[in-house]
Design a protein around this motif. Structure first.
Motif, PDB file in Angstrom:
ATOM      1  N   ARG A 162      15.354  71.031  81.363  1.00  0.00           N
ATOM      2  CA  ARG A 162      14.300  71.893  81.677  1.00  0.00           C
ATOM      3  C   ARG A 162      14.015  71.557  83.452  1.00  0.00           C
ATOM      4  O   ARG A 162      13.464  72.458  84.006  1.00  0.00           O
ATOM      5  CB  ARG A 162      12.972  71.740  81.282  1.00  0.00           C
ATOM      6  CG  ARG A 162      12.877  71.810  79.702  1.00  0.00           C
ATOM      7  CD  ARG A 162      13.382  73.417  79.246  1.00  0.00           C
ATOM      8  NE  ARG A 162      13.066  73.685  77.787  1.00  0.00           N
ATOM      9  CZ  ARG A 162      13.357  74.721  77.412  1.00  0.00           C
ATOM     10  NH1 ARG A 162      13.994  75.683  78.113  1.00  0.00           N
ATOM     11  NH2 ARG A 162      13.467  74.995  76.094  1.00  0.00           N
ATOM     12  N   GLN A 163      14.690  70.321  83.749  1.00  0.00           N
ATOM     13  CA  GLN A 163      14.699  69.806  85.081  1.00  0.00           C
ATOM     14  C   GLN A 163      15.963  69.499  85.572  1.00  0.00           C
ATOM     15  O   GLN A 163      16.670  68.970  84.921  1.00  0.00           O
ATOM     16  CB  GLN A 163      13.656  68.860  85.289  1.00  0.00           C
ATOM     17  CG  GLN A 163      12.101  69.297  85.069  1.00  0.00           C
ATOM     18  CD  GLN A 163      11.442  70.255  85.771  1.00  0.00           C
ATOM     19  OE1 GLN A 163      11.978  70.382  87.212  1.00  0.00           O
ATOM     20  NE2 GLN A 163      10.513  71.051  85.357  1.00  0.00           N
ATOM     21  N   PRO A 164      16.244  69.343  86.763  1.00  0.00           N
ATOM     22  CA  PRO A 164      17.532  68.913  87.333  1.00  0.00           C
ATOM     23  C   PRO A 164      17.443  67.799  87.246  1.00  0.00           C
ATOM     24  O   PRO A 164      16.420  66.711  86.928  1.00  0.00           O
ATOM     25  CB  PRO A 164      17.186  69.303  88.827  1.00  0.00           C
ATOM     26  CG  PRO A 164      16.487  70.243  89.097  1.00  0.00           C
ATOM     27  CD  PRO A 164      15.343  70.078  87.855  1.00  0.00           C
ATOM     28  N   VAL A 165      18.650  66.856  86.918  1.00  0.00           N
ATOM     29  CA  VAL A 165      19.032  65.706  86.624  1.00  0.00           C
ATOM     30  C   VAL A 165      19.875  64.822  87.712  1.00  0.00           C
ATOM     31  O   VAL A 165      20.891  65.484  87.921  1.00  0.00           O
ATOM     32  CB  VAL A 165      19.712  65.215  85.355  1.00  0.00           C
ATOM     33  CG1 VAL A 165      20.107  64.088  84.920  1.00  0.00           C
ATOM     34  CG2 VAL A 165      18.804  66.019  84.104  1.00  0.00           C
ATOM     35  N   ALA A 166      19.530  63.524  88.124  1.00  0.00           N
ATOM     36  CA  ALA A 166      20.271  63.052  89.269  1.00  0.00           C
ATOM     37  C   ALA A 166      21.181  62.154  88.352  1.00  0.00           C
ATOM     38  O   ALA A 166      21.070  61.404  87.366  1.00  0.00           O
ATOM     39  CB  ALA A 166      19.341  62.066  89.747  1.00  0.00           C
ATOM     40  N   ILE A 167      22.601  62.288  88.861  1.00  0.00           N
ATOM     41  CA  ILE A 167      23.957  61.750  88.276  1.00  0.00           C
ATOM     42  C   ILE A 167      24.625  60.975  89.265  1.00  0.00           C
ATOM     43  O   ILE A 167      24.775  61.542  90.462  1.00  0.00           O
ATOM     44  CB  ILE A 167      24.766  62.420  87.184  1.00  0.00           C
ATOM     45  CG1 ILE A 167      23.864  63.146  86.294  1.00  0.00           C
ATOM     46  CG2 ILE A 167      25.857  61.602  86.710  1.00  0.00           C
ATOM     47  CD1 ILE A 167      24.736  64.257  85.630  1.00  0.00           C
ATOM     48  N   ASP A 168      24.899  59.803  89.064  1.00  0.00           N
ATOM     49  CA  ASP A 168      25.838  59.147  90.134  1.00  0.00           C
ATOM     50  C   ASP A 168      27.340  59.660  90.086  1.00  0.00           C
ATOM     51  O   ASP A 168      28.087  59.244  89.232  1.00  0.00           O
ATOM     52  CB  ASP A 168      25.968  57.693  89.455  1.00  0.00           C
ATOM     53  CG  ASP A 168      26.703  56.893  90.634  1.00  0.00           C
ATOM     54  OD1 ASP A 168      27.139  57.374  91.726  1.00  0.00           O
ATOM     55  OD2 ASP A 168      26.660  55.514  90.538  1.00  0.00           O
ATOM     56  N   MET A 169      27.609  60.488  91.020  1.00  0.00           N
ATOM     57  CA  MET A 169      28.745  61.375  90.941  1.00  0.00           C
ATOM     58  C   MET A 169      30.028  60.488  91.302  1.00  0.00           C
ATOM     59  O   MET A 169      31.105  60.584  91.217  1.00  0.00           O
ATOM     60  CB  MET A 169      28.644  62.472  91.627  1.00  0.00           C
ATOM     61  CG  MET A 169      27.839  63.554  91.417  1.00  0.00           C
ATOM     62  SD  MET A 169      28.064  64.067  89.580  1.00  0.00           S
ATOM     63  CE  MET A 169      29.515  64.834  89.871  1.00  0.00           C
TER      64      MET A 169
END
Length: 342
Positions: free
Chosen positions: A264-271
């Motif tokens: 439901r919300q954007p997610v921060a991922i270590d790219m």
């Protein structure tokens, strides 16, 4: 004599669900009218209700329900391979049934535009109960996630979430020959269900260290100084953003992560970690027709006792109580609403 109107559950604004009296839509030559027998409540239905619509309130109320089975009442003169009296399940995608279109499965009748046998309408065996047939849609979502994961019988797989979709993934993995299946959830009753359906191990992160337990189950390794667990595939049916980032941090090089959950919300991922480990991030939504038909075949043959997925049953007159029950995820898996089983 056919009724001229129908009752239909629609969302008007956040947490405002109403049983509306609606006129029956006009049947054209390419359409089929389905008398709905049973419809299941999906987590997305609860999300739409909470938000007041697909993406929030709008001028048009949102019709709910996309997991349903019933009987064909009428067909247009251009429809082939379908006839009145045929027991069917409906693939809701084409017509956005319960997903933004005017039709929804929580109704006494549903009009399927451009009706096509084996595509958006699928016959079901006479012996298959309607409530089990209504599980075709969510179990097809699960099967598509399994297929997107490109598993082999030797794959070591972790599933996040033991709701209906996650448990359906256990079923799909077992049918693909996978035996090393670890299910992660915070509810002990759901983990017991996962084991009943074929999971080889379960983890409750509320009382166990997820990374350490996976390391014991699947082994550990290192690359570029990163400590890693040797799980091959993670399938996310939970939608917890922190868990996704934790997976990126702990997974091995070349791991495949399949996202089935609705975030439901954007997610921060270590790219940087995604790049360095060559992690595959794969999305999965809905299902092609052949997967829908495969699930119908599985249900018709009784290969798995899927009745245990249905924890609560309500008549259509008690639909509001059914939705209240479905919100209680501590006790409810699939809540099924019986509309007209004839």
């Amino acid at each position: 004599m056919m009724a001229l109107s129908r009752r239909q559950l629609r969302v008007h604004k956040p947490d405002d669900l109403r049983m509306d009296e609606m006129a029956l839509p006009e049947l054209t030559g390419a359409d089929a009218l389905i008398r709905v027998a049973a419809c299941g409540i999906c987590g997305s239905d609860l999300g739409y209700l909470s938000k007041g619509g697909m993406r929030g309130p709008s001028d048009t109320p949102l019709s709910l329900g996309h997991e349903f089975a019933g009987v064909i009442e009428q067909v247009g003169n251009q429809v082939c391979g379908l006839h009145p009296g045929m027991r069917v399940v409906v693939n809701p995608d084409d017509n956005l049934i319960g997903g933004g279109g005017p039709e929804g499965g929580f109704s006494e009748w549903v009009l399927v535009r451009q009706a096509r046998a084996g595509s958006n309408i699928h016959p079901i065996p006479d012996h298959l109960p309607f409530e089990l047939a209504a599980l075709t849609e969510p179990l097809s979502v699960s099967l598509h996630g399994v297929n997107r994961a490109r598993v082999t019988p030797q794959s070591k797989v972790v599933i996040y979430g033991a709701g209906v979709i996650g448990l359906g993934i256990v079923i799909g993995l077992r049918r693909r020959g996978v035996r090393d299946i670890v299910v992660v959830d915070r509810q002990q009753e759901r983990l017991e269900m996962a084991r009943h359906l074929g999971a080889s191990a379960t983890i409750n992160p509320g009382s166990e260290d997820l990374r350490a337990t996976l390391g014991k189950l699947h082994g550990e390794s290192q690359k570029y100084g990163f400590p890693m667990v040797n799980t091959d595939i993670f399938i996310d049916a939970a939608g917890a953003g922190s868990l996704l980032q934790q997976t990126v941090e702990m997974c091995r090089s070349g791991t495949r992560i399949v996202i089935v959950a609705v975030y439901r919300q954007p997610v921060a991922i270590d790219m940087v970690m995604v790049m360095a480990k060559e992690i595959e991030l794969t999305g999965s939504i809905a299902y092609p027709d052949d997967e829908f038909q495969e699930v119908i075949g599985m249900l018709g043959k009784g290969e798995v006792d899927t009745s245990t997925l249905i924890t609560h049953r309500f008549p259509f007159d008690q639909a509001m109580a059914a939705f209240a029950q479905a919100k209680d995820t501590a006790s409810a898996l699939k809540v099924m609403v019986s509309i007209d089983e004839g």
